[in-house]
Scaffold this active site. Structure first.
Site, mmCIF file in Angstrom:
data_model
loop_
_atom_site.group_PDB
_atom_site.id
_atom_site.type_symbol
_atom_site.label_atom_id
_atom_site.label_comp_id
_atom_site.label_asym_id
_atom_site.label_seq_id
_atom_site.Cartn_x
_atom_site.Cartn_y
_atom_site.Cartn_z
ATOM 1 N N LYS A 1 -23.235 22.486 -55.446
ATOM 2 C CA LYS A 1 -21.853 22.926 -55.165
ATOM 3 C C LYS A 1 -20.905 22.213 -56.120
ATOM 4 C CE LYS A 1 -20.193 18.893 -53.300
ATOM 5 N NZ LYS A 1 -19.241 18.035 -53.976
ATOM 6 N N ASP B 1 -21.722 16.700 -46.296
ATOM 7 C CA ASP B 1 -21.734 17.916 -47.119
ATOM 8 C C ASP B 1 -22.743 18.947 -46.629
ATOM 9 O OD1 ASP B 1 -19.759 17.208 -48.913
ATOM 10 O OD2 ASP B 1 -21.141 16.404 -50.416
HETATM 11 O O1 C5P Z 1 -21.913 11.810 -44.895
HETATM 12 P P1 C5P Z 1 -22.524 11.220 -46.113
HETATM 13 O O2 C5P Z 1 -23.580 10.183 -45.782
HETATM 14 O O3 C5P Z 1 -23.014 12.224 -47.104
HETATM 15 O O4 C5P Z 1 -21.351 10.437 -46.861
HETATM 16 C C1 C5P Z 1 -21.594 9.510 -47.881
HETATM 17 C C2 C5P Z 1 -20.454 8.505 -47.933
HETATM 18 O O5 C5P Z 1 -19.270 9.148 -48.413
HETATM 19 C C3 C5P Z 1 -20.091 7.925 -46.600
HETATM 20 O O6 C5P Z 1 -20.827 6.768 -46.343
HETATM 21 C C4 C5P Z 1 -18.621 7.592 -46.783
HETATM 22 O O7 C5P Z 1 -18.487 6.364 -47.469
HETATM 23 C C5 C5P Z 1 -18.135 8.669 -47.729
HETATM 24 N N1 C5P Z 1 -17.456 9.813 -47.093
HETATM 25 C C6 C5P Z 1 -16.210 9.628 -46.545
HETATM 26 N N2 C5P Z 1 -15.565 10.683 -45.972
HETATM 27 C C7 C5P Z 1 -16.127 11.906 -45.955
HETATM 28 C C8 C5P Z 1 -17.405 12.110 -46.515
HETATM 29 C C9 C5P Z 1 -18.043 11.038 -47.082
HETATM 30 O O8 C5P Z 1 -15.666 8.510 -46.549
HETATM 31 N N3 C5P Z 1 -15.473 12.940 -45.418
#
Ligand code: C5P
Length: 339
Positions: free
Chosen positions: A21, A155
């Site tokens: 994406k 995501d």
């Molecule tokens: O959810 P995911 O593990 O993919 O997110 C990776 C990192 O990105 C999280 O640990 C966080 O630090 C950051 N993040 C965030 N806010 C979001 C998505 C991701 O702070 N909406």
């Protein structure tokens, strides 16, 4: 015997393409009490995709994963295995049966660069959960599928939408958007040029830099994001989308934070602007940079020029290896299935 007879004994692997994406817009609205950030982002899936296949293993074997292509790091940490585990749990919750669903052998061909801001790992996770459920013959309702995806990462729910979507909240609130008016007249458009420099950029580090103040005031990304979402909802023409190129390329609130973490992005982006002579945006938390073209052919021609510039030394790149350069297209929404 066809593999529809008993899905639990199916022999043919289940195959899924896991698209990359880009964020055409990405507004960060604030930090949430859980430490994540509230977003407003228009995300689009790309033809560039990883390929995942899963096969049911005989009893007693553990889940396994074999990876070819880009190296995503230790297999034990791979989201594909976590997604299969979470899908198994979900299958048991909907009454799979007295035994746990059988182990799976997964093969992943990584064509999407890793930790690039292209959500390849999240897309692999969505594809793995979906493929595992099919291999086991398990149907989950939309809510259970969404909960499973959200559990795997911010995501991941986007990849359930199957087309351009407005993504809000932490990433879990999705509004499918329309796409180009007359999309059938542009089967290979718009094209997108992707350039991923070989610099490690950790998403948490970029969000931490945003928290620490690496940001711009003014809310321009939020306005551009709302505007694009409205236009895509109504259906926008290719020429109008192209005319938004410079606004969209600037509509990423994480850009100053990405640059704070990796300052080499600044001269690299400047060099791309000089060579491509068109707006260049950052996808997600980076480091992938993108440029929009009216067709795949035009994007491919630009990719050829960049390859030449890399080979001839005209384009200096950051990191230990030359950048990943690819021309791809944005996927239109899949036609809705008849009930
Ligand atoms: O959810 P995911 O593990 O993919 O997110 C990776 C990192 O990105 C999280 O640990 C966080 O630090 C950051 N993040 C965030 N806010 C979001 C998505 C991701 O702070 N909406």
């Amino acid at each position: 015997m066809t593999d529809a007879v008993d899905p639990r004994r199916r022999l043919a692997p289940v195959v899924r393409l896991a698209p990359a994406k880009v964020n055409l817009t990405l507004a960060v609205l604030g930090t949430r009490p859980d430490g994540y950030h509230d977003l407003h982002s228009v995300m689009v899936p790309l033809a560039l995709a990883d390929r995942l296949s899963v096969s049911v293993l005989p009893p007693g074997a553990p889940d396994s994963l074999h990876v070819a292509g880009f190296d995503p790091g230790p297999v034990a940490d791979n989201l594909v295995l976590r997604a299969i585990g979470a899908a198994r749990q979900a299958a048991r919750e909907v009454g799979y049966g007295p035994e746990a669903p059988p182990a799976l052998a997964a093969r992943l061909e990584k064509r999407i660069p890793v930790a690039a801001g292209l959500a390849g790992g999240s897309s692999d996770a969505a594809a793995a959960a979906d493929a595992a459920l099919e291999a086991w013959g398990v149907e989950l309702g939309p809510e259970a599928r969404h909960a499973l995806a959200a559990k795997l990462g911010s995501d991941v729910p986007f990849f359930l939408a199957g087309g351009p979507a407005l993504v809000e909240g932490r990433g879990e609130r999705l509004t499918p958007l329309g796409w180009l008016r007359g999309a059938a007249d542009h089967p290979d458009g718009p094209g997108l040029l992707l350039v991923t420099p070989a610099v490690a950029l950790s998403t948490p580090a970029v969000f931490r830099a945003w928290d620490a103040g690496a940001r711009v005031a003014g809310g321009a990304a939020r306005m551009a994001s709302a505007h694009l979402a409205d236009e895509l909802r109504r259906g926008i023409g290719l020429a109008d989308l192209m005319a938004r190129g410079s606004v969209l390329a600037a509509a990423n609130d994480l850009a100053p934070a990405a640059v704070a973490v990796e300052p080499a992005l600044v001269p690299f982006k400047r060099a791309l602007l000089r060579l491509l002579k068109r707006p260049v945006g950052l996808s997600g938390s980076g480091p992938t940079l993108w440029a929009l073209y009216a067709s795949l052919d035009e994007a491919a021609e630009a990719a050829d020029r960049l390859h030449e510039a890399v080979t001839s030394g005209t384009l200096a790149w950051p990191g230990p290896n030359p950048p990943f350069i690819a021309a791809t297209t944005i996927l239109a929404p899949a036609p809705r299935r008849e009930p």
